[in-house]
Design a protein around this motif. Structure first.
Motif, PDB file in Angstrom:
ATOM      1  N   GLN A  38       0.836  -1.187   0.000  1.00  0.00           N
ATOM      2  CA  GLN A  38       0.000   0.000   0.000  1.00  0.00           C
ATOM      3  C   GLN A  38       0.883   1.254   0.000  1.00  0.00           C
ATOM      4  OE1 GLN A  38      -3.081   0.396  -0.387  1.00  0.00           O
ATOM      5  NE2 GLN A  38      -3.939   2.066   0.847  1.00  0.00           N
ATOM      6  N   VAL A  39       0.689   2.084  -0.993  1.00  0.00           N
ATOM      7  CA  VAL A  39       1.460   3.317  -1.097  1.00  0.00           C
ATOM      8  C   VAL A  39       1.048   4.284   0.016  1.00  0.00           C
ATOM      9  CG1 VAL A  39       1.939   5.322  -2.546  1.00  0.00           C
ATOM     10  CG2 VAL A  39       1.724   3.049  -3.583  1.00  0.00           C
ATOM     11  N   GLN A  40       2.029   4.879   0.651  1.00  0.00           N
ATOM     12  CA  GLN A  40       1.773   5.892   1.678  1.00  0.00           C
ATOM     13  C   GLN A  40       2.622   7.125   1.395  1.00  0.00           C
ATOM     14  OE1 GLN A  40       2.481   3.572   5.341  1.00  0.00           O
ATOM     15  NE2 GLN A  40       0.271   3.706   5.696  1.00  0.00           N
ATOM     16  N   LEU A  41       2.035   8.286   1.632  1.00  0.00           N
ATOM     17  CA  LEU A  41       2.739   9.544   1.482  1.00  0.00           C
ATOM     18  C   LEU A  41       2.683  10.285   2.821  1.00  0.00           C
ATOM     19  CD1 LEU A  41       1.185   8.869  -1.391  1.00  0.00           C
ATOM     20  CD2 LEU A  41       2.092  11.102  -2.026  1.00  0.00           C
ATOM     21  N   GLN A  42       3.785  10.889   3.192  1.00  0.00           N
ATOM     22  CA  GLN A  42       3.855  11.595   4.469  1.00  0.00           C
ATOM     23  C   GLN A  42       4.551  12.933   4.285  1.00  0.00           C
ATOM     24  OE1 GLN A  42       2.683  10.641   7.784  1.00  0.00           O
ATOM     25  NE2 GLN A  42       3.056  12.860   7.868  1.00  0.00           N
ATOM     26  N   GLU A  43       3.813  14.002   4.593  1.00  0.00           N
ATOM     27  CA  GLU A  43       4.395  15.339   4.529  1.00  0.00           C
ATOM     28  C   GLU A  43       5.179  15.639   5.797  1.00  0.00           C
ATOM     29  OE1 GLU A  43       0.238  15.328   2.660  1.00  0.00           O
ATOM     30  OE2 GLU A  43       1.099  14.777   4.588  1.00  0.00           O
ATOM     31  N   SER A  44       6.234  16.407   5.668  1.00  0.00           N
ATOM     32  CA  SER A  44       6.985  16.848   6.839  1.00  0.00           C
ATOM     33  C   SER A  44       7.537  18.245   6.584  1.00  0.00           C
ATOM     34  CB  SER A  44       8.122  15.876   7.155  1.00  0.00           C
ATOM     35  OG  SER A  44       9.011  15.761   6.057  1.00  0.00           O
ATOM     36  N   GLY A  45       7.696  18.972   7.677  1.00  0.00           N
ATOM     37  CA  GLY A  45       8.211  20.328   7.580  1.00  0.00           C
ATOM     38  C   GLY A  45       7.648  21.199   8.684  1.00  0.00           C
ATOM     39  N   THR A  58      10.444  31.547   3.589  1.00  0.00           N
ATOM     40  CA  THR A  58      10.196  30.461   2.634  1.00  0.00           C
ATOM     41  C   THR A  58       9.607  29.243   3.334  1.00  0.00           C
ATOM     42  OG1 THR A  58      11.943  31.188   1.135  1.00  0.00           O
ATOM     43  CG2 THR A  58      11.281  28.880   0.989  1.00  0.00           C
ATOM     44  N   LEU A  59       8.529  28.743   2.766  1.00  0.00           N
ATOM     45  CA  LEU A  59       7.888  27.515   3.237  1.00  0.00           C
ATOM     46  C   LEU A  59       8.557  26.335   2.524  1.00  0.00           C
ATOM     47  CD1 LEU A  59       4.000  26.997   3.260  1.00  0.00           C
ATOM     48  CD2 LEU A  59       5.529  25.303   2.263  1.00  0.00           C
ATOM     49  N   SER A  60       8.991  25.349   3.287  1.00  0.00           N
ATOM     50  CA  SER A  60       9.621  24.167   2.696  1.00  0.00           C
ATOM     51  C   SER A  60       9.001  22.912   3.287  1.00  0.00           C
ATOM     52  CB  SER A  60      11.127  24.162   2.966  1.00  0.00           C
ATOM     53  OG  SER A  60      11.763  25.236   2.316  1.00  0.00           O
ATOM     54  N   LEU A  61       8.518  22.054   2.423  1.00  0.00           N
ATOM     55  CA  LEU A  61       7.917  20.792   2.839  1.00  0.00           C
ATOM     56  C   LEU A  61       8.503  19.651   2.016  1.00  0.00           C
ATOM     57  CD1 LEU A  61       4.134  21.791   3.039  1.00  0.00           C
ATOM     58  CD2 LEU A  61       5.704  21.493   4.960  1.00  0.00           C
ATOM     59  N   THR A  62       8.537  18.481   2.635  1.00  0.00           N
ATOM     60  CA  THR A  62       8.983  17.270   1.951  1.00  0.00           C
ATOM     61  C   THR A  62       7.900  16.216   2.067  1.00  0.00           C
ATOM     62  OG1 THR A  62      11.319  17.712   2.337  1.00  0.00           O
ATOM     63  CG2 THR A  62      10.709  15.429   1.948  1.00  0.00           C
ATOM     64  N   CYS A  63       7.755  15.443   1.025  1.00  0.00           N
ATOM     65  CA  CYS A  63       6.811  14.326   1.015  1.00  0.00           C
ATOM     66  C   CYS A  63       7.590  13.039   0.778  1.00  0.00           C
ATOM     67  CB  CYS A  63       5.778  14.526  -0.078  1.00  0.00           C
ATOM     68  SG  CYS A  63       4.545  13.207  -0.182  1.00  0.00           S
ATOM     69  N   THR A  64       7.514  12.134   1.732  1.00  0.00           N
ATOM     70  CA  THR A  64       8.203  10.852   1.612  1.00  0.00           C
ATOM     71  C   THR A  64       7.214   9.790   1.152  1.00  0.00           C
ATOM     72  OG1 THR A  64       9.774  11.473   3.335  1.00  0.00           O
ATOM     73  CG2 THR A  64       9.581   9.134   2.818  1.00  0.00           C
ATOM     74  N   ALA A 107      -2.467  27.222   5.147  1.00  0.00           N
ATOM     75  CA  ALA A 107      -3.299  26.164   4.575  1.00  0.00           C
ATOM     76  C   ALA A 107      -2.816  24.803   5.051  1.00  0.00           C
ATOM     77  CB  ALA A 107      -3.244  26.201   3.044  1.00  0.00           C
ATOM     78  N   VAL A 108      -3.641  23.797   4.835  1.00  0.00           N
ATOM     79  CA  VAL A 108      -3.185  22.413   4.917  1.00  0.00           C
ATOM     80  C   VAL A 108      -2.586  22.069   3.560  1.00  0.00           C
ATOM     81  CG1 VAL A 108      -3.862  20.015   5.203  1.00  0.00           C
ATOM     82  CG2 VAL A 108      -4.913  21.780   6.634  1.00  0.00           C
ATOM     83  N   TYR A 109      -1.359  21.592   3.574  1.00  0.00           N
ATOM     84  CA  TYR A 109      -0.657  21.228   2.343  1.00  0.00           C
ATOM     85  C   TYR A 109      -0.654  19.702   2.220  1.00  0.00           C
ATOM     86  CZ  TYR A 109       0.816  26.020   1.651  1.00  0.00           C
ATOM     87  OH  TYR A 109       0.816  27.388   1.429  1.00  0.00           O
ATOM     88  N   PHE A 110      -1.151  19.248   1.081  1.00  0.00           N
ATOM     89  CA  PHE A 110      -1.191  17.827   0.790  1.00  0.00           C
ATOM     90  C   PHE A 110      -0.190  17.494  -0.312  1.00  0.00           C
ATOM     91  CE2 PHE A 110      -5.019  16.709   3.064  1.00  0.00           C
ATOM     92  CZ  PHE A 110      -5.867  17.808   2.976  1.00  0.00           C
ATOM     93  N   CYS A 111       0.499  16.365  -0.166  1.00  0.00           N
ATOM     94  CA  CYS A 111       1.225  15.813  -1.301  1.00  0.00           C
ATOM     95  C   CYS A 111       0.398  14.650  -1.847  1.00  0.00           C
ATOM     96  CB  CYS A 111       2.630  15.385  -0.927  1.00  0.00           C
ATOM     97  SG  CYS A 111       2.781  14.125   0.353  1.00  0.00           S
ATOM     98  N   ALA A 112       0.586  14.341  -3.112  1.00  0.00           N
ATOM     99  CA  ALA A 112      -0.271  13.352  -3.739  1.00  0.00           C
ATOM    100  C   ALA A 112       0.408  12.723  -4.950  1.00  0.00           C
ATOM    101  CB  ALA A 112      -1.590  13.996  -4.167  1.00  0.00           C
TER     102      ALA A 112
END
Lengths: 118, 108
Positions: free
Chosen positions: A1-8, A17-23, A92-97
Motif C-alpha cells: 500500500q502506497v503511503q505519502l507523508q508530509e513533513s516540515g 520560505t515555506l519548505s515541505l517534503t513528502c516521503t 493552509a493544509v498542504y497535501f502531497c499526492a
C-alpha cells in the motif's frame, strides 16, 4: 500500500520560505507525477503543481508560479515544495499526492497545516 | 484557466435518498479528464471517479459519474451514513488543474 507523508515546519514567518517534503513509501516513485495541493482552513482545494518522477517535466499553477519550486529525489523516494515570500494567505493544509495522469490522483498524504504568522 | 462551478453548495438529504451533484466547467474539459473526490472532516480527499465515469478501486457501485463537455454529474443512488461528506470535482485535462468549490452532503 502506497503511503505519502508530509513533513516540515508548521509555522513560517511572513516573507520567509515555506519548505515541505513528502516521503513516499510502499511503492516506487517511478512513472508517476507527484503533486502538491493546498487547502486553506474551511475552504476548497488549490492545485500548486506537480513534477514528473524523473524531473523532466514540471507544471505550476500560474497564480503561484513565480514563488514555487517542486523538486524530486528519486534516490530518497521523496519530493519537495518550496514557496517563497509567504503571506498569511498561504496559511493552509498542504497535501502531497500521487498523480497518475489520465487516471487522476489516487493517493494523498494526510496533509500538514502550515501557518504563516510572526 | 478552467473554472469549475459546483451546485448546490449544500445538499440536505436523508440516508437512503438519491443525491445528484453538479459540476459545470467554464469551457470544455479536455479528453474527459474529470474526476470526483470525497473529503471527510480532518481527512485528505479520496478518489471516487476518474475520466468522468470510471469508479476508482474499491468505490461502491452506488456512486456513478456522467456528463461530457462542460456539464458533469456525480450521483449517489442511495445514501449510506458514511457518504455524508464534501465532494469536489476536478478537471485535469488542462493546466492549471482546477477543483470546484465543493458540495457538502449533509444529513437532513
Amino acid at each position: 500500500q502506497v503511503q505519502l507523508q508530509e513533513s516540515g515546519p508548521g509555522l513560517v514567518k511572513p516573507s520567509e520560505t515555506l519548505s515541505l517534503t513528502c516521503t513516499v513509501s510502499g511503492g516506487s516513485i517511478n512513472n508517476y507525477y507527484w503533486s502538491w495541493i493546498r487547502q486553506p482552513p474551511g475552504k476548497g482545494l488549490e492545485w500548486i503543481g506537480y513534477i514528473y518522477y524523473n524531473s523532466e517535466y514540471t507544471s505550476y499553477n500560474p497564480s503561484l508560479k513565480s514563488r514555487v519550486t517542486i523538486s524530486i529525489d528519486m534516490s530518497k523516494n521523496h519530493f519537495s515544495l518550496r514557496l517563497t515570500s509567504v503571506t498569511a494567505a498561504d496559511t493552509a493544509v498542504y497535501f502531497c499526492a500521487r498523480d497518475r495522469g489520465q487516471l487522476a490522483i489516487d493517493y494523498w498524504g494526510q496533509g500538514t497545516l502550515v501557518t504563516v504568522s510572526s | 484557466e478552467i473554472v469549475l462551478t459546483q451546485s448546490p453548495g449544500t445538499l440536505s438529504l436523508s440516508p437512503g435518498e438519491r443525491a445528484t451533484l453538479s459540476c459545470r466547467a467554464s469551457q470544455s474539459v479536455s479528453s474527459s479528464f474529470l474526476a470526483w473526490y470525497q473529503q471527510k472532516p480532518g481527512q485528505a480527499p479520496g478518489l471516487l471517479i476518474y475520466e468522468v465515469s470510471n469508479r476508482a478501486t474499491g468505490v461502491p457501485d452506488r456512486f456513478s459519474g456522467s456528463g461530457s463537455g462542460t456539464d458533469f454529474t456525480l450521483t449517489i443512488s442511495r445514501l449510506e451514513p458514511e457518504d455524508f461528506a464534501v465532494y469536489y470535482c476536478q478537471q485535469y485535462g488542462s493546466s492549471p488543474l482546477t477543483f470546484g468549490g465543493g458540495t457538502k452532503v449533509e444529513i437532513k
